[in-house]
Design a protein around this motif. Sequence first.
Motif, PDB file in Angstrom:
ATOM      1  N   THR A  43      -7.448   6.662  18.351  1.00 42.69           N
ATOM      2  CA  THR A  43      -6.301   6.622  17.236  1.00 42.69           C
ATOM      3  C   THR A  43      -6.514   4.632  16.647  1.00 42.69           C
ATOM      4  N   ALA A  44      -6.824   4.372  18.152  1.00 44.38           N
ATOM      5  CA  ALA A  44      -6.797   2.781  17.760  1.00 44.38           C
ATOM      6  C   ALA A  44      -7.991   2.371  16.464  1.00 44.38           C
ATOM      7  N   VAL A  45      -9.302   3.134  16.456  1.00 42.04           N
ATOM      8  CA  VAL A  45     -10.255   3.300  15.330  1.00 42.04           C
ATOM      9  C   VAL A  45      -9.385   3.673  13.985  1.00 42.04           C
ATOM     10  N   GLY A  46      -8.522   4.440  14.282  1.00 48.33           N
ATOM     11  CA  GLY A  46      -7.855   4.856  12.934  1.00 48.33           C
ATOM     12  C   GLY A  46      -7.039   3.778  12.391  1.00 48.33           C
ATOM     13  N   ILE A  47      -6.167   3.049  13.379  1.00 53.13           N
ATOM     14  CA  ILE A  47      -5.058   1.939  13.054  1.00 53.13           C
ATOM     15  C   ILE A  47      -5.953   0.988  12.057  1.00 53.13           C
TER      16      ILE A  47
ATOM     17  N   ILE B   3       0.960  -1.057   0.089  1.00 55.43           N
ATOM     18  CA  ILE B   3       0.589   0.576  -0.165  1.00 55.43           C
ATOM     19  C   ILE B   3       1.137   1.444  -0.004  1.00 55.43           C
ATOM     20  N   ARG B   4       0.338   2.193  -0.515  1.00 54.37           N
ATOM     21  CA  ARG B   4       1.463   4.061  -0.711  1.00 54.37           C
ATOM     22  C   ARG B   4       0.078   4.121  -0.521  1.00 54.37           C
ATOM     23  N   ILE B   5       0.331   5.423   0.339  1.00 55.39           N
ATOM     24  CA  ILE B   5      -0.173   6.353   0.981  1.00 55.39           C
ATOM     25  C   ILE B   5       0.278   8.028   0.395  1.00 55.39           C
TER      26      ILE B   5
ATOM     27  N   ILE C  55      -7.204   1.200   8.691  1.00 61.17           N
ATOM     28  CA  ILE C  55      -6.063   1.244   8.049  1.00 61.17           C
ATOM     29  C   ILE C  55      -6.192  -0.443   7.979  1.00 61.17           C
ATOM     30  N   ALA C  56      -5.959  -0.246   8.674  1.00 63.79           N
ATOM     31  CA  ALA C  56      -6.446  -2.664   8.789  1.00 63.79           C
ATOM     32  C   ALA C  56      -7.244  -2.915   7.485  1.00 63.79           C
ATOM     33  N   VAL C  57      -8.077  -2.394   7.235  1.00 61.33           N
ATOM     34  CA  VAL C  57      -9.458  -3.323   6.009  1.00 61.33           C
ATOM     35  C   VAL C  57      -9.410  -2.167   5.188  1.00 61.33           C
ATOM     36  N   GLY C  58      -8.615  -1.343   5.142  1.00 59.04           N
ATOM     37  CA  GLY C  58      -8.656  -0.685   3.394  1.00 59.04           C
ATOM     38  C   GLY C  58      -8.884   0.736   3.777  1.00 59.04           C
ATOM     39  N   HIS C  59      -8.974   1.456   4.852  1.00 56.86           N
ATOM     40  CA  HIS C  59      -9.984   2.596   4.520  1.00 56.86           C
ATOM     41  C   HIS C  59      -9.051   3.259   4.823  1.00 56.86           C
ATOM     42  N   CYS C  60      -7.806   3.798   4.575  1.00 59.26           N
ATOM     43  CA  CYS C  60      -6.411   4.323   4.419  1.00 59.26           C
ATOM     44  C   CYS C  60      -6.701   6.107   4.780  1.00 59.26           C
ATOM     45  N   GLY C  61      -8.105   6.610   3.919  1.00 56.47           N
ATOM     46  CA  GLY C  61      -8.062   8.277   4.371  1.00 56.47           C
ATOM     47  C   GLY C  61      -9.171   8.204   5.569  1.00 56.47           C
ATOM     48  N   ILE C  62      -9.340   7.071   6.211  1.00 57.36           N
ATOM     49  CA  ILE C  62     -10.576   7.638   6.902  1.00 57.36           C
ATOM     50  C   ILE C  62      -9.444   7.004   8.108  1.00 57.36           C
TER      51      ILE C  62
END
Length: 131
Positions: free
Chosen positions: A74-78, A1-3, A81-88
């Motif tokens: 922060t944990a919800v953000g991590i 993944i590249r963000i 990202i783990a499930v592919g919702h990088c922007g959120i």
Amino acid sequence: IRIWGLAPVMIIVAVVSAGLAGLLHVYIWTMESLTWRKPATWKRFGVASQEEAETQATFAFNQGFYNLFLAIVTAVGIGAIAVGHCGIGLALIFAGVGSMLADSHLDRRWRQRLSRCPLRQFLTIEMSSTS
């Protein structure tokens, strides 16, 4: 993944760092909200007496939950990202960690008596518990 053009290793370093900051805030929550009335806890925050700790107990309880909520964001953000919702995920991590950094800056800048940013609090706690 590249963000945003960042290499995967940079994303991993950022997410792990955010996770560690979140864990630190959960630890601070336990001290401020769950174990505040124990002398070992309130002394770490520079409180002089049990009476003063009792006076500050409601404030500490509230402050502890503020720290917990930053960790949750922060944990919800991590997780996002783990499930592919990088922007959120990045937005939530920036909100959580950005608030942690802003608070530590204010803590150092305007609260000279209690001028310990979370990392310094953690290091002080770890040093005192190993002595």
